[in-house]
Design an enzyme around this catalytic site. Sequence first.
Site, PDB file in Angstrom:
ATOM      1  N   THR A 250      -0.137   6.480  -3.302  1.00 32.14           N
ATOM      2  CA  THR A 250       1.230   6.939  -3.067  1.00 32.14           C
ATOM      3  C   THR A 250       1.868   7.460  -4.347  1.00 32.14           C
ATOM      4  OG1 THR A 250       1.390   5.275  -1.320  1.00 32.14           O
ATOM      5  CG2 THR A 250       3.453   6.263  -2.043  1.00 32.14           C
TER       6      THR A 250
ATOM      7  N   TYR B 153      -9.248  -2.400  -2.900  1.00 38.95           N
ATOM      8  CA  TYR B 153      -8.516  -1.544  -1.962  1.00 38.95           C
ATOM      9  C   TYR B 153      -9.522  -0.911  -1.018  1.00 38.95           C
ATOM     10  CZ  TYR B 153      -5.209   2.157  -0.490  1.00 38.95           C
ATOM     11  OH  TYR B 153      -4.397   3.013   0.221  1.00 38.95           O
TER      12      TYR B 153
ATOM     13  N   LYS C 241      -6.567  -5.270  -0.411  1.00 42.67           N
ATOM     14  CA  LYS C 241      -5.568  -4.480   0.311  1.00 42.67           C
ATOM     15  C   LYS C 241      -6.327  -3.792   1.434  1.00 42.67           C
ATOM     16  CE  LYS C 241      -2.591  -0.410  -0.054  1.00 42.67           C
ATOM     17  NZ  LYS C 241      -2.166   0.737  -0.900  1.00 42.67           N
TER      18      LYS C 241
ATOM     19  N   VAL D 202       1.029  -4.289   1.022  1.00 45.07           N
ATOM     20  CA  VAL D 202       1.260  -3.253   0.016  1.00 45.07           C
ATOM     21  C   VAL D 202       1.735  -2.036   0.793  1.00 45.07           C
ATOM     22  CG1 VAL D 202       0.293  -1.824  -1.812  1.00 45.07           C
ATOM     23  CG2 VAL D 202      -0.503  -4.184  -1.515  1.00 45.07           C
TER      24      VAL D 202
END
EC number: 4.3.3.7
Length: 300
Positions: A46, A135, A163, A205
Amino acid sequence: MKLRGCGTALVTPFKQDGSVDFAAQRALVEWQIESGIDFLVPCGTTGETPTLSHDEWLKVIAQTVEVNHGRVPIVAGATSNNTAEAVEKAKEVAAIKGVDAILTASPYYNKPTQEGQYLHFKAIAEAVDKPLVLYNVPGRTAANIETATLLRLAKIPNIIAVKEASGSLPQIMDVCAQKPEDFTVLSGDDALTLPILAVGGVGLVSVASNQIPKELSEMVRAALNNDWATARKLHNHFLALMNANFLESNPGPVKAVLAMMGRIEENYRLPMVPMRPENRAKLEKIAAEAGVLKNATVAQ
């Protein structure tokens, strides 16, 4: 260290000339903390990290740490599809005083086997003394961390969490059912957060918490306190916005709404581009209906 609650995958604001808008970034971090966010994640997907220079990447993380001043945990992104480079990046981030953990994604594009992924993450973990958050986002990396591989990785002492953005609830349920007690599952998908928390996840998250940090922190907190009525109410109210943030590639929509709110200028670096007008209009309508535009401010 145990991460819990809602953390924001921070956007990186840019000026019209394409440079990083450090003043706006500073203001965003302060607003996030004042709004009750539980931890911050600079320089992930992001944050448009692939378009940042090496120096900019380190400066964004360093400024996040500086503004935070120890108030909430900082989980800084450090990813590469070259294991040697990923190790060096993790070392650099680990050397920044005030970074509490490192977020690192699966190698992308080169599509390693499960053994390749295991050895990649193991090499990073062994090179640093900071906790690692893995992740799993196969929609972007084309490399899913399968449950058996993740359970092997969870045995490495400083790999503390994942995540999870695979989008596969069956896989996430398997992980939650089989993981060690001290290994944490964090949702990496705003819209799937409540189901993930219900089966054993303990946090999120978030992309949408860039826009609504207070509300999503309250949603996660309510669920963790078994106040599911409050959690569902917040989830249902903001679900359309959570989904609208992916009308086009992230972080296009989330930055568009932040610009509508007056918190950043709406600028991107190629290959990211502004939203198509029809999608932007749809997003603005949804954001207005969710109530996030009513307190718009003047951009810093």
